[in-house]
Design a protein around this motif. Structure first.
Motif, PDB file in Angstrom:
ATOM      1  N   PHE A  58       0.817  -1.214   0.000  1.00 28.81           N
ATOM      2  CA  PHE A  58       0.000   0.000   0.000  1.00 28.81           C
ATOM      3  C   PHE A  58       0.850   1.263   0.000  1.00 28.81           C
ATOM      4  O   PHE A  58       0.333   2.367  -0.160  1.00 28.81           O
ATOM      5  CB  PHE A  58      -0.902   0.042   1.245  1.00 28.81           C
ATOM      6  N   GLY A  59       2.180   1.125   0.173  1.00 28.15           N
ATOM      7  CA  GLY A  59       3.048   2.298   0.285  1.00 28.15           C
ATOM      8  C   GLY A  59       2.983   2.924   1.661  1.00 28.15           C
ATOM      9  O   GLY A  59       3.140   4.146   1.813  1.00 28.15           O
ATOM     10  N   GLN A  60       2.799   2.090   2.685  1.00 25.47           N
ATOM     11  CA  GLN A  60       2.699   2.549   4.070  1.00 25.47           C
ATOM     12  C   GLN A  60       3.728   1.809   4.929  1.00 25.47           C
ATOM     13  O   GLN A  60       3.389   1.035   5.829  1.00 25.47           O
ATOM     14  CB  GLN A  60       1.273   2.316   4.595  1.00 25.47           C
ATOM     15  N   PRO A  61       5.031   2.044   4.677  1.00 25.91           N
ATOM     16  CA  PRO A  61       6.073   1.287   5.390  1.00 25.91           C
ATOM     17  C   PRO A  61       6.117   1.559   6.887  1.00 25.91           C
ATOM     18  O   PRO A  61       6.466   0.665   7.660  1.00 25.91           O
ATOM     19  CB  PRO A  61       7.370   1.754   4.703  1.00 25.91           C
ATOM     20  N   LEU A  62       5.779   2.777   7.324  1.00 26.73           N
ATOM     21  CA  LEU A  62       5.803   3.051   8.761  1.00 26.73           C
ATOM     22  C   LEU A  62       4.738   2.236   9.490  1.00 26.73           C
ATOM     23  O   LEU A  62       4.991   1.679  10.566  1.00 26.73           O
ATOM     24  CB  LEU A  62       5.599   4.543   9.013  1.00 26.73           C
ATOM     25  N   GLN A  63       3.536   2.153   8.889  1.00 28.28           N
ATOM     26  CA  GLN A  63       2.507   1.330   9.498  1.00 28.28           C
ATOM     27  C   GLN A  63       2.914  -0.141   9.503  1.00 28.28           C
ATOM     28  O   GLN A  63       2.643  -0.869  10.462  1.00 28.28           O
ATOM     29  CB  GLN A  63       1.172   1.490   8.760  1.00 28.28           C
ATOM     30  N   ALA A  64       3.565  -0.577   8.426  1.00 28.57           N
ATOM     31  CA  ALA A  64       4.033  -1.962   8.359  1.00 28.57           C
ATOM     32  C   ALA A  64       5.007  -2.251   9.494  1.00 28.57           C
ATOM     33  O   ALA A  64       4.923  -3.297  10.156  1.00 28.57           O
ATOM     34  CB  ALA A  64       4.688  -2.227   7.007  1.00 28.57           C
ATOM     35  N   ALA A  65       5.934  -1.318   9.735  1.00 26.10           N
ATOM     36  CA  ALA A  65       6.910  -1.504  10.808  1.00 26.10           C
ATOM     37  C   ALA A  65       6.232  -1.502  12.176  1.00 26.10           C
ATOM     38  O   ALA A  65       6.552  -2.328  13.043  1.00 26.10           O
ATOM     39  CB  ALA A  65       7.962  -0.403  10.744  1.00 26.10           C
ATOM     40  N   ARG A  66       5.284  -0.606  12.387  1.00 26.00           N
ATOM     41  CA  ARG A  66       4.580  -0.549  13.674  1.00 26.00           C
ATOM     42  C   ARG A  66       3.787  -1.827  13.921  1.00 26.00           C
ATOM     43  O   ARG A  66       3.752  -2.347  15.041  1.00 26.00           O
ATOM     44  CB  ARG A  66       3.640   0.648  13.714  1.00 26.00           C
ATOM     45  N   LEU A  67       3.153  -2.338  12.875  1.00 27.62           N
ATOM     46  CA  LEU A  67       2.377  -3.560  13.023  1.00 27.62           C
ATOM     47  C   LEU A  67       3.301  -4.738  13.328  1.00 27.62           C
ATOM     48  O   LEU A  67       2.991  -5.563  14.202  1.00 27.62           O
ATOM     49  CB  LEU A  67       1.573  -3.849  11.760  1.00 27.62           C
ATOM     50  N   ALA A  68       4.447  -4.812  12.666  1.00 29.37           N
ATOM     51  CA  ALA A  68       5.403  -5.889  12.924  1.00 29.37           C
ATOM     52  C   ALA A  68       5.882  -5.853  14.362  1.00 29.37           C
ATOM     53  O   ALA A  68       5.993  -6.905  15.024  1.00 29.37           O
ATOM     54  CB  ALA A  68       6.573  -5.795  11.954  1.00 29.37           C
ATOM     55  N   VAL A  69       6.166  -4.671  14.876  1.00 29.44           N
ATOM     56  CA  VAL A  69       6.619  -4.544  16.271  1.00 29.44           C
ATOM     57  C   VAL A  69       5.508  -4.973  17.222  1.00 29.44           C
ATOM     58  O   VAL A  69       5.747  -5.713  18.200  1.00 29.44           O
ATOM     59  CB  VAL A  69       7.042  -3.074  16.557  1.00 29.44           C
ATOM     60  N   ALA A  70       4.275  -4.543  16.948  1.00 31.80           N
ATOM     61  CA  ALA A  70       3.149  -4.927  17.820  1.00 31.80           C
ATOM     62  C   ALA A  70       2.968  -6.437  17.829  1.00 31.80           C
ATOM     63  O   ALA A  70       2.715  -7.038  18.883  1.00 31.80           O
ATOM     64  CB  ALA A  70       1.885  -4.220  17.353  1.00 31.80           C
ATOM     65  N   LEU A  71       3.076  -7.066  16.659  1.00 36.78           N
ATOM     66  CA  LEU A  71       2.908  -8.521  16.591  1.00 36.78           C
ATOM     67  C   LEU A  71       4.025  -9.260  17.319  1.00 36.78           C
ATOM     68  O   LEU A  71       3.801 -10.331  17.908  1.00 36.78           O
ATOM     69  CB  LEU A  71       2.850  -8.966  15.123  1.00 36.78           C
ATOM     70  N   ALA A  72       5.217  -8.680  17.290  1.00 32.67           N
ATOM     71  CA  ALA A  72       6.369  -9.341  17.905  1.00 32.67           C
ATOM     72  C   ALA A  72       6.446  -9.135  19.426  1.00 32.67           C
ATOM     73  O   ALA A  72       7.069  -9.929  20.129  1.00 32.67           O
ATOM     74  CB  ALA A  72       7.661  -8.827  17.266  1.00 32.67           C
TER      75      ALA A  72
END
Length: 328
Positions: free
Chosen positions: A312-326
């Motif tokens: 989607f072109g939303q890398p910051l959200q992708a990073a935040r979601l990855a951190v939340a999942l981890a």
């Protein structure tokens, strides 16, 4: 004057580009015993002139011009003013194929225990290109009820309804703006039977400006609250949203429903329903998703959402979601 069999209820707000085609599709119905109520809900484009032009040429059309009050108010006004025992919904950008009314009236005459019948559809885009569908809206009431948890099992603008069934429940509810149809189906399901015909007699317009795109978070949130209210009613408890002018904020739901966990349930339902919406994932929907994870909600498939956010072109959200999942 004898009452017509059908009252067609169309609310129009700035539908100039597609309105003439929509109106013409109703006038071309093989079943012609109808009155046609068209509410101009405060349009600022050329819609009022188009409506008045058709009304001058066909006496079945009654044009109603009002300041902008919204779809719910417009629909309830037409329900109250309807002279026919059947009300056929129509939107100002869709297309009804010629046999729609004929088939729906025949079905309702043959099955008096059904109060609402839609038709199956194909999609049509802003350029008029038809995108053929292969799935079906439920074709009987049991299938309709089974599909209710997943959202509206009917195309709202394709339905024909028994007026008294809708009026007995007070019509559409103002609080459920943007999901007024889903709330109505959930309430009607306890009192009458609903389904769609297998015939694809309707072209449903898809565009970037439609409610389900522009107001997707509000629509999904309202639908999730409607589902929670439905569960209260089916459990024999009062509907805590009855009589509300607007729905409460998410954090107020536990208090409104009188039990803990409703806020988390609604938030999870909304968040997981927005994973494929780039606009929702770029704003409020993403916040709901993070809160869902922090509440201990299911994580099934959410790592795929990380990749989708990158797409989607939303890398910051992708990073935040990855951190939340981890980390949760």
């Amino acid at each position: 004057m004898n009452a017509p069999r059908i009252t067609v209820a169309m609310s129009v707000y700035n539908n100039e580009a597609f309105l003439a085609q929509a109106v013409e599709s109703i006038l071309a119905q093989s079943f012609g015993d109808f009155e046609f109520l068209i509410v101009n809900d405060g349009s600022t484009d050329g819609s009022p002139a188009i409506i008045d032009g058709f009304a001058a040429r066909d006496p079945r059309i009654r044009a109603i011009h009002q300041e902008n009050r919204g779809l719910v108010a417009s629909l309830n006004r037409m329900i109250e003013e309807a002279r026919a025992p059947l009300i056929a919904r129509m939107d100002g950008d869709d297309i009804a194929l010629p046999l729609r009314f004929e088939r729906q009236v025949a079905f309702l005459d043959a099955y008096p225990d059904y109060g609402v019948v839609g038709v199956n559809t194909h999609d049509i885009d802003e350029k008029g290109i038809i995108h053929r569908a292969f799935d079906f809206h439920p074709l009987d009431h049991d299938s309709f009820v089974a599909a209710l948890p997943d959202g509206p099992p009917l195309c709202h603008s394709s339905v024909t309804m028994r007026r008294e069934a809708v009026r007995a429940l007070g019509g559409y509810r103002k609080a459920y703006r943007h999901c007024e149809d889903y709330d109505l189906w959930l309430r009607l399901a306890a009192h009458t039977r609903l389904c769609s015909l297998p015939d694809r007699l309707f072209h449903y317009r898809r565009s970037d400006g439609q409610v389900s795109v522009r107001h997707i978070v509000a629509q999904q949130t309202g639908a999730a609250i409607a589902w929670a209210a439905y569960r209260e009613r089916t459990a024999g408890r009062p509907d805590p949203t009855e009589g509300l002018e607007q729905l409460p904020r998410l954090e107020e739901l536990d208090a409104l429903f009188g039990r803990k966990g409703v806020t988390a349930e609604v938030r999870s339902r909304v968040a997981l329903g927005l994973l494929h919406s780039s606009s929702a994932m770029g704003g409020e929907g993403f916040t709901m998703l993070i809160d869902h994870i922090r509440d201990g909600g299911t994580r099934d498939g959410l790592w795929r959402t990380v990749a989708r956010l990158v797409k989607f072109g939303q890398p910051l959200q992708a990073a935040r979601l990855a951190v939340a999942l981890a980390t949760h």
